[in-house]
Every structure is written in structure tokens, then in C-alpha cells.
Design an enzyme around this catalytic site. Structure first.
Site, PDB file in Angstrom:
ATOM      1  CD  GLU A   1     145.045  83.183  51.283  1.00  0.00           C
ATOM      2  OE1 GLU A   1     145.030  82.999  50.874  1.00  0.00           O
ATOM      3  OE2 GLU A   1     144.277  81.760  51.807  1.00  0.00           O
TER       4      GLU A   1
ATOM      5  CG  ASP B   1     142.047  79.363  56.323  1.00  0.00           C
ATOM      6  OD1 ASP B   1     143.272  79.728  56.319  1.00  0.00           O
ATOM      7  OD2 ASP B   1     141.373  79.663  55.218  1.00  0.00           O
TER       8      ASP B   1
END
Length: 346
Positions: A108, A44
Site C-alpha cells: 500500500e 507493509d
């Protein structure tokens, strides 16, 4: 990525994390017993943000030796370099003594949700060494501080701004609670040889909805960076006692690997040999998924990746293409040394 790694002989596991997100775990099994070397990165990125970019933030444009775009440094470059390196190791002439794993996680940047799902699944329980490919400017990271994000609240009585007393104003009560800030800093006293000092900062303040209305509630967000010596339960208790309410938004444990450990020394030596310079061995300033992977267990960890950490989350993010190639060569040499016993840097 799953198709690419499966074509190289990796066993692939896709793990749903949220409705549209997933982890990918790719494992290449060794022909003889040995350590399990895990390379990890997150898939991400943070949002593009409201500030205009000078280039398409999703364009991956290449100019003057850089790739430009959101996530270029944090951390698509690291993920790409790790993927190509492990794929290269799969085609090596000598077999692996131990397993090689690439663990790519979701979310994350939000709360390490992907890393938690991965750890809870047990798929990396056998990990003996961890390489996190966050941007380090090709320096060698050996540690990072832990984290507490706390939202604190104060209460008051809603009323007319010309009538209600100060002690009934939630914002005034918040200011009073935050004013003796040195008391918070004292809770984080002391230092660590590898990590330096703990820190605390007010990063958000909210309260009030009209110029002439006294607010009934106010909130603040505290960013607390902690050392191994700090007790998270104690910090929450002591900080929370000064406010009417406290919520933990996110937390993560510190990660520290001694600079004398084989993993750190091997990475340092490989970088020096491959690129003709002695890298700096240091802590990194950010939190990583390693906080989840290492909590409650001994898992030697090194942080090494392409791109400068100052590029993370900024407008016009970019990464030097040369860094990506250099990181790939270091990752491949680490595999050769740690899973094949070859003292090389390719």
C-alpha cells in the site's frame, strides 16, 4: 496470520503480489444471506529511514503504555485489532447473516499493488461495506482526497556554465515553468463539503551534476490532491502542457461516504456508546487502498483505527496500547450490529 485465522474457521486465500509479498484474504461465511462486511489493512510499512531512533525500530518495545516501532501505528495496530475482532466474531453464539472478510494487502505504501491484485482477482466483488483500519485517533473517517503524483521534466543543452545561455539551461526552464504556481492552484479551485480544498505541492527537484556544467535535463515531482469534481485527465493534460515531459507515478480516486450513511452512523454510535465520547466524524488526510477498492463502484467506506495519524512514517513511531483494545471492541461491535443485527457495543 493465515494460521491464526484458519484455526478460527476462516477460509484462507494467499495471493502473490511480488516476489516476496502477498495478500491474505480470510472469509467467514454466514449461515444466512446478508451483506459482505470487509475489514482491510496493509501489511507493509515505510522504511525505517536514516535518522537514528531512540529505540530499536523493529523491537516492538513496550513502555509507558505504548508499543514503539516502525509500523506500530501505520498500521500493525489496526491489522492486529481487526484480526482479533474477526476471530472473536467467529466464536460468537449467533451465526452471521452475511459474510465477514479480512483483506490484508501488500505494498500500500508504494503503489497499492496488493489492492489492485485483490480487486482484479474478484475475491471482494461482493463487498457491500468496507472498514479501513488506518490510524484515525479513534475518530470516524468518512472520506479522503484523491491523488496524482506527477513527475515533470524540462530539457536543455549540456554545456559550460560560463557559456551556455539561460534558455538552454534545463533547470532555468524548470523554474520558469513552475513560477506561475497560482495557475496550477487555480486548476484545483473549489471545495467539497466533506473534503475541503484540493492542493498541489512541489515535493522533489532534481537536475545538474556539476557546479560548472549547465544541465541538459531537470525534473520535479508534484503531489496533487484532488476532489471528486476534478478531472484527472484534464489536470494531467493542462499541467503537462507547461513542461517537456510528464509521467504519472501514482494516482488514486477520492473516496467519499455521506455522513448520513448507515455505516458511518453505526460506527459513530458504537464509539460513543463503547467509550463514552462522541467521536469526530471527518475526512482523513492520507490516501488509502480504499481508493482502489471503491473506484468505479459504490462501496460505503469508513476509516477507523488505533493510533494517531501524526505518527505515520515518523522516527520513534508509537501507538497507545489502549487504542488497540478500544479499536478491537469497536470492530467487534460493528460486526455484531451489521452482520448479526445486534445493537450492542462490547
Amino acid at each position: 496470520m493465515a494460521e491464526f485465522l484458519a484455526s478460527k474457521g476462516f477460509d484462507i486465500e494467499l495471493q502473490p503480489v511480488r516476489r516476496t509479498e502477498a495478500n491474505l484474504v480470510a472469509r467467514l461465511r454466514g449461515s444466512t444471506p446478508g451483506p459482505t462486511l470487509v475489514f482491510s489493512g496493509h501489511l507493509d510499512t515505510v522504511p525505517i529511514g536514516p535518522t537514528p531512533w531512540s529505540r530499536d525500530p523493529l523491537g516492538a518495545s513496550i513502555e509507558d503504555g505504548f508499543i514503539h516501532g516502525r509500523g506500530a501505528a501505520d498500521m500493525k495496530a489496526g491489522v492486529a485489532a481487526m484480526a482479533v475482532a474477526v476471530a472473536g466474531a467467529a466464536g460468537g453464539e449467533t451465526s452471521l447473516a452475511g459474510d465477514l472478510v479480512l483483506a490484508l494487502t501488500a505494498d500500500e505504501e508504494v503503489d497499492s499493488a496488493g489492492a489492485r491484485v485483490l480487486v482484479e482477482s474478484g475475491l471482494v466483488d461482493d463487498a457491500t461495506m468496507l472498514v479501513v483500519g488506518e490510524p484515525t485517533g479513534l475518530d470516524v473517517g468518512c472520506a479522503h482526497r484523491g491523488l496524482l503524483w506527477l513527475r515533470v521534466t524540462t530539457n536543455g543543452s549540456r554545456g559550460h556554465g560560463a557559456i551556455v545561455q539561460r534558455e538552454q539551461n534545463a533547470i532555468s526552464r524548470m523554474v520558469d515553468a513552475l513560477a506561475p504556481f497560482e495557475e496550477f492552484e487555480e486548476m484545483l479551485s473549489g471545495s467539497d463539503r466533506q473534503l475541503g480544498r484540493g492542493s498541489i505541492a512541489v515535493t522533489q527537484l532534481e537536475g545538474g551534476d556539476a557546479p560548472n556544467v549547465v544541465p541538459a535535463s531537470a525534473s520535479a515531482t508534484l503531489d496533487v490532491r484532488i476532489l471528486p469534481k476534478h478531472d484527472r485527465h484534464y489536470l494531467r493534460q493542462e499541467i503537462g502542457a507547461r513542461f517537456d515531459g510528464l509521467e504519472t507515478i501514482r494516482e488514486g480516486a477520492p473516496v467519499v461516504t455521506p455522513t448520513s450513511h448507515e455505516l458511518i452512523r453505526a460506527t459513530e454510535a458504537i464509539v460513543a456508546t463503547a467509550h463514552g465520547r462522541a467521536p469526530e466524524v471527518r475526512d482523513v488526510p492520507y490516501l488509502t487502498d480504499a481508493s482502489v477498492f471503491t473506484e468505479g463502484r459504490v462501496l460505503p467506506t469508513v476509516f477507523f483505527g488505533p493510533g494517531d495519524e501524526s505518527q505515520a512514517h515518523v522516527v520513534d513511531e508509537k501507538v497507545p496500547i489502549a487504542h488497540i483494545h478500544e479499536a478491537r471492541s469497536v470492530y467487534l461491535a460493528m460486526i455484531q450490529r451489521l452482520l448479526r443485527g445486534a445493537d450492542v457495543a462490547t
